[in-house]
Design an enzyme around this catalytic site. Structure first.
Site, PDB file in Angstrom:
ATOM      1  N   ASP A  27       0.858  -0.909   0.205  1.00 30.38           N
ATOM      2  CA  ASP A  27      -0.112   0.070  -0.103  1.00 30.38           C
ATOM      3  C   ASP A  27       0.919   1.285   0.090  1.00 30.38           C
ATOM      4  O   ASP A  27       2.053   1.224   0.227  1.00 30.38           O
ATOM      5  CB  ASP A  27      -0.930  -0.121   1.304  1.00 30.38           C
ATOM      6  CG  ASP A  27      -1.599   1.262   1.520  1.00 30.38           C
ATOM      7  OD1 ASP A  27      -2.262   1.686   0.444  1.00 30.38           O
ATOM      8  OD2 ASP A  27      -1.768   1.917   2.550  1.00 30.38           O
ATOM      9  N   ASP A  29      -0.073   5.325   0.935  1.00 28.53           N
ATOM     10  CA  ASP A  29      -0.224   6.138   1.984  1.00 28.53           C
ATOM     11  C   ASP A  29      -0.031   5.206   3.209  1.00 28.53           C
ATOM     12  O   ASP A  29      -0.546   4.515   3.711  1.00 28.53           O
ATOM     13  CB  ASP A  29      -1.676   6.581   1.974  1.00 28.53           C
ATOM     14  CG  ASP A  29      -1.894   7.753   0.958  1.00 28.53           C
ATOM     15  OD1 ASP A  29      -1.237   8.756   0.802  1.00 28.53           O
ATOM     16  OD2 ASP A  29      -2.822   7.478   0.040  1.00 28.53           O
ATOM     17  N   LYS A 220      -9.497  -2.249  -2.528  1.00 26.51           N
ATOM     18  CA  LYS A 220      -9.229  -2.997  -1.604  1.00 26.51           C
ATOM     19  C   LYS A 220     -10.321  -2.632  -0.386  1.00 26.51           C
ATOM     20  O   LYS A 220     -10.896  -1.665  -0.055  1.00 26.51           O
ATOM     21  CB  LYS A 220      -8.010  -2.690  -0.766  1.00 26.51           C
ATOM     22  CG  LYS A 220      -6.767  -2.724  -1.731  1.00 26.51           C
ATOM     23  CD  LYS A 220      -5.449  -2.510  -1.046  1.00 26.51           C
ATOM     24  CE  LYS A 220      -5.355  -0.850  -0.963  1.00 26.51           C
ATOM     25  NZ  LYS A 220      -3.987  -0.263  -0.231  1.00 26.51           N
ATOM     26  N   ASP A 245      -1.157  -0.546   6.107  1.00 29.69           N
ATOM     27  CA  ASP A 245      -1.214   0.285   7.105  1.00 29.69           C
ATOM     28  C   ASP A 245      -2.734  -0.100   7.905  1.00 29.69           C
ATOM     29  O   ASP A 245      -2.840   0.515   8.914  1.00 29.69           O
ATOM     30  CB  ASP A 245      -0.620   1.568   7.209  1.00 29.69           C
ATOM     31  CG  ASP A 245      -1.553   2.461   6.432  1.00 29.69           C
ATOM     32  OD1 ASP A 245      -2.051   2.169   5.319  1.00 29.69           O
ATOM     33  OD2 ASP A 245      -2.122   3.555   7.095  1.00 29.69           O
TER      34      ASP A 245
HETATM   35 MG   LIG Z   1      -2.622   3.295   3.667  1.00 26.74          MG
END
Ligand SMILES: [Mg+2]
Length: 306
Positions: A27, A29, A220, A245
């Site tokens: 991922d 961010d 996702k 995250d």
């Molecule tokens: Mg993220």
């Protein structure tokens, strides 16, 4: 420990886990960067993973950039990344319409110029990008002008989101044959310093409420993102790891697709969040428990540099 979940990934375990995978999905961010700052050590980790022969791909729900813009941003931050390695929801939504929905027609787009660009790159025309301010009397709004060629409504991140856009989308979606697709449903966009702004999920929910229909979600935790990588890059899911995250998108996606999962603590979710799911006894919540966690992806550096 065999069979246990949510294990700290460090020491000798790093080699064991990395030896068991050929491909790593990251991922963006909260994992490799926060806003416009790279996570310290992230570029080295990505570049060294490639040097060790791993395939590295980026899977992001953020629909505000094209693959090209992502690759440029990564390049500026020192990541050795090709445009073809990036799978954002702007691109994946275009691929979804083209390949899964076999879509022919025009899209009413609540979204960004990036989404417009990705749709046009696969030959899909669209209308709707930019401001759409309220006009006329309330009694006129249900008769707002519509484009007869529109056969789908797509909702992504749109800084010009407005009442009139919800209204226009609703009028298109009154036709049951009109497709309804959303890039993702992330509730908030995290920024640096613990701040956040409303995410695309807020916009999708507003349109769903008006239309009284549910959108098909591309991002996702829907497995389509992984299908997209697999169809273009030939992924062996049994030798693939997802690093993210967020538990409800990244880790859930990894679990849904049978991938190994790693939570990194540089973004949205905490170790306590993961442990709360683990201790809940709820089977659905177990899907959000990662196999492993790291404080930061930079935790992999000692092994990769060794
Ligand atoms: Mg993220």
């Amino acid at each position: 420990m065999a069979g246990s979940k949510c294990t700290r990934l460090n020491g000798a375990l790093i080699k064991q886990v990395l030896d068991s995978v050929d491909s790593v999905l990251f991922d963006c961010d909260g994992v490799i960067w926060r806003g416009d700052s790279a996570v310290p050590g992230a570029a080295e980790v990505i570049n060294l993973l490639k040097k060790h022969g791993k395939n590295v791909y980026f899977v992001t729900n953020n629909s505000s950039k094209t693959r090209k813009l992502y690759a440029q941003k990564m390049g500026r931050m020192g990541f050795n990344v090709k445009e073809e390695d990036v799978f954002g929801t702007a691109y994946c939504t275009a691929m979804y319409l083209k390949t899964v929905a076999n879509f022919k027609g025009k899209v009413y787009l609540i979204g960004s110029n990036a989404l417009k660009q990705e749709l046009e790159d696969v030959g899909i025309q669209q209308t709707g990008v930019g401001p759409d301010h309220i006009s006329g009397a309330q009694s006129d709004w249900a008769n707002v002008s519509l484009d007869a060629e529109v056969k789908a409504v797509v909702v992504g991140f749109d800084e010009h989101f407005s009442y009139m856009k919800v209204n226009r989308a609703m009028q298109y979606l009154n036709d049951p044959s009109c497709l309804f697709v959303a890039t993702n449903t992330d509730t908030r966009l995290p920024l640096e310093g613990g701040k956040a702004v409303p995410g695309t999920g807020c916009l999708v929910t507003a349109v769903e409420m008006a239309a009284q229909r549910q959108a098909q979600k591309v991002g996702k935790p829907n497995g389509f993102m992984v299908d997209c990588v697999a169809s273009q890059c030939g992924l062996d899911r049994s030798r693939c790891m997802m690093v993210g995250d967020r538990l409800d998108t990244d880790i859930m996606l990894g679990t849904n697709c049978g991938l190994k999962t790693v939570l990194t603590l540089t973004g949205v979710n905490t170790l306590a969040d993961a442990q709360a799911h683990q201790g809940s006894g709820c089977p659905e919540r177990q899907k959000m428990v990662p196999d492993y966690y790291v404080e930061s992806i930079a935790d992999l550096l000692p092994f990769l540099q060794g």
